[in-house]
Motif scaffolding. Structure first.
Motif, short mmCIF file in Angstrom:
data_model
loop_
_atom_site.label_atom_id
_atom_site.label_comp_id
_atom_site.label_asym_id
_atom_site.label_seq_id
_atom_site.Cartn_x
_atom_site.Cartn_y
_atom_site.Cartn_z
N ALA A 65 0.91 -1.26 -0.19
CA ALA A 65 -0.16 0.01 0.02
C ALA A 65 0.84 1.10 0.14
CB ALA A 65 -1.09 -0.02 1.13
N LEU A 66 2.02 1.21 0.62
CA LEU A 66 3.13 2.57 0.50
C LEU A 66 3.77 2.36 -0.59
CD1 LEU A 66 3.83 2.27 4.46
CD2 LEU A 66 2.57 3.95 3.30
N GLY A 67 3.73 1.41 -1.20
CA GLY A 67 4.78 1.41 -2.51
C GLY A 67 5.91 1.08 -2.13
N VAL A 68 6.28 0.29 -1.28
CA VAL A 68 7.92 -0.22 -0.95
C VAL A 68 7.82 -1.75 -0.67
CG1 VAL A 68 8.09 2.00 0.47
CG2 VAL A 68 7.41 0.09 1.64
N GLN A 69 9.12 -2.04 -0.50
CA GLN A 69 9.56 -3.46 -0.52
C GLN A 69 9.31 -3.97 0.99
OE1 GLN A 69 10.21 -5.89 -2.78
NE2 GLN A 69 9.85 -4.40 -4.43
N LEU A 70 8.74 -4.88 1.48
CA LEU A 70 8.72 -5.23 2.89
C LEU A 70 10.03 -5.09 3.61
CD1 LEU A 70 7.11 -6.12 5.45
CD2 LEU A 70 7.11 -8.36 4.59
N TYR A 71 11.04 -5.70 3.14
CA TYR A 71 12.23 -5.33 3.73
C TYR A 71 12.72 -4.17 4.05
CZ TYR A 71 14.78 -4.00 -0.29
OH TYR A 71 15.36 -3.31 -1.37
N GLU A 72 12.25 -3.21 3.30
CA GLU A 72 12.54 -1.76 3.68
C GLU A 72 11.90 -1.14 4.85
OE1 GLU A 72 13.30 0.52 -0.25
OE2 GLU A 72 11.35 -0.71 -0.49
N LEU A 73 10.68 -1.85 5.44
CA LEU A 73 10.30 -1.52 6.70
C LEU A 73 10.79 -1.98 7.74
CD1 LEU A 73 6.27 -1.51 5.53
CD2 LEU A 73 7.94 0.50 5.82
N LEU A 74 11.88 -2.68 7.63
CA LEU A 74 12.50 -3.51 8.62
C LEU A 74 13.85 -3.10 8.83
CD1 LEU A 74 11.08 -7.20 8.23
CD2 LEU A 74 10.71 -5.55 9.87
N MET A 75 14.37 -2.04 7.95
CA MET A 75 15.92 -1.56 7.88
C MET A 75 15.93 -0.29 8.59
SD MET A 75 16.40 -1.77 3.66
CE MET A 75 18.10 -0.76 3.79
N ALA A 76 16.65 -0.42 9.76
CA ALA A 76 16.92 0.55 10.78
C ALA A 76 17.38 1.92 10.20
CB ALA A 76 17.96 0.16 11.86
N ASP A 77 18.33 1.87 9.32
CA ASP A 77 18.93 3.20 8.97
C ASP A 77 18.34 3.65 7.74
OD1 ASP A 77 19.99 1.28 7.35
OD2 ASP A 77 22.03 1.87 7.71
N ALA A 78 17.16 3.22 7.13
CA ALA A 78 16.55 3.49 5.89
C ALA A 78 15.82 5.01 5.96
CB ALA A 78 15.97 2.61 5.11
N ALA A 79 16.05 5.99 5.03
CA ALA A 79 15.23 6.94 4.97
C ALA A 79 14.11 6.74 4.39
CB ALA A 79 15.94 8.10 4.17
N PRO A 80 13.01 7.46 4.93
CA PRO A 80 11.41 7.25 4.20
C PRO A 80 11.57 7.26 2.96
CG PRO A 80 11.13 8.66 6.12
CD PRO A 80 12.62 8.30 5.83
N MET A 81 11.11 6.23 2.31
CA MET A 81 10.94 6.36 0.60
C MET A 81 10.22 7.55 0.12
SD MET A 81 12.44 3.88 -0.78
CE MET A 81 11.86 3.64 -2.45
N GLY A 82 9.27 7.88 0.89
CA GLY A 82 8.50 8.96 0.48
C GLY A 82 9.08 10.40 0.28
N ALA A 83 10.56 10.33 1.10
CA ALA A 83 11.37 11.40 1.21
C ALA A 83 12.27 11.44 -0.01
CB ALA A 83 12.08 11.60 2.51
N ARG A 84 12.47 10.19 -0.66
CA ARG A 84 13.59 9.94 -1.59
C ARG A 84 13.26 9.20 -3.08
NH1 ARG A 84 15.55 4.33 -0.30
NH2 ARG A 84 14.66 3.85 1.58
N GLY A 85 11.84 9.28 -3.29
CA GLY A 85 11.44 8.45 -4.30
C GLY A 85 10.76 7.23 -3.82
N SER A 86 9.92 6.63 -4.98
CA SER A 86 9.27 5.36 -4.77
C SER A 86 9.68 4.49 -5.73
CB SER A 86 7.84 5.46 -4.86
OG SER A 86 7.29 4.48 -4.53
N LEU A 87 9.91 2.99 -5.13
CA LEU A 87 10.17 1.94 -6.05
C LEU A 87 8.90 1.27 -6.11
CD1 LEU A 87 13.57 0.61 -4.22
CD2 LEU A 87 13.12 2.03 -6.33
N ASP A 88 8.60 0.36 -7.10
CA ASP A 88 7.61 -0.38 -7.48
C ASP A 88 7.68 -1.36 -6.45
OD1 ASP A 88 5.49 -1.89 -8.21
OD2 ASP A 88 6.08 -2.06 -10.61
N ALA A 89 6.51 -1.75 -5.65
CA ALA A 89 6.64 -2.91 -4.28
C ALA A 89 6.53 -4.41 -5.30
CB ALA A 89 5.46 -2.70 -3.47
N THR A 90 6.43 -4.33 -6.51
CA THR A 90 6.07 -5.59 -7.15
C THR A 90 7.27 -5.98 -7.83
OG1 THR A 90 5.06 -4.41 -9.15
CG2 THR A 90 3.37 -5.06 -7.46
N SER A 91 8.26 -5.22 -8.08
CA SER A 91 9.38 -5.81 -8.89
C SER A 91 10.49 -6.55 -7.89
CB SER A 91 10.14 -4.75 -9.48
OG SER A 91 10.18 -3.50 -8.72
#
Length: 91
Positions: A65-91
């Protein structure tokens, strides 16, 4: 699924923090994310407060729903994707 009686694990807290950061970076309300994910806004709020031991299926629905890969929601030091662009969560 009932509220968890156990103290939240570091992973649950991290997921909750990252989920909230991604949602806010996209300027989505809990209601908006609920509509996009098919989950109730109340449940999502409990997940963001680390009150729910969320299933992998629900984690996946929220990530998609957020347009991110699940692993990105488990990465401690990742900046929010909304702040740096979006990746297709289906790729």
């Amino acid at each position: 699924m009932p509220l968890s009686n156990k103290p939240p694990s570091a992973s649950r807290k991290l997921f909750a923090e990252r989920l909230r950061a991604e949602r806010k970076a996209r300027r989505l309300s809990l209601e908006d994310l609920g509509e996009l994910s098919g989950l109730s806004w109340n449940y999502i709020g409990q997940v963001e407060r680390s009150q729910r031991n969320v299933s992998v299926d629900h984690m996946d629905a929220l990530a998609r729903a957020l347009g991110v890969q699940l692993y990105e929601l488990l990465m401690a030091d990742a900046a929010p994707m909304g702040a740096r662009g979006s990746l297709d969560a289906t790729s």
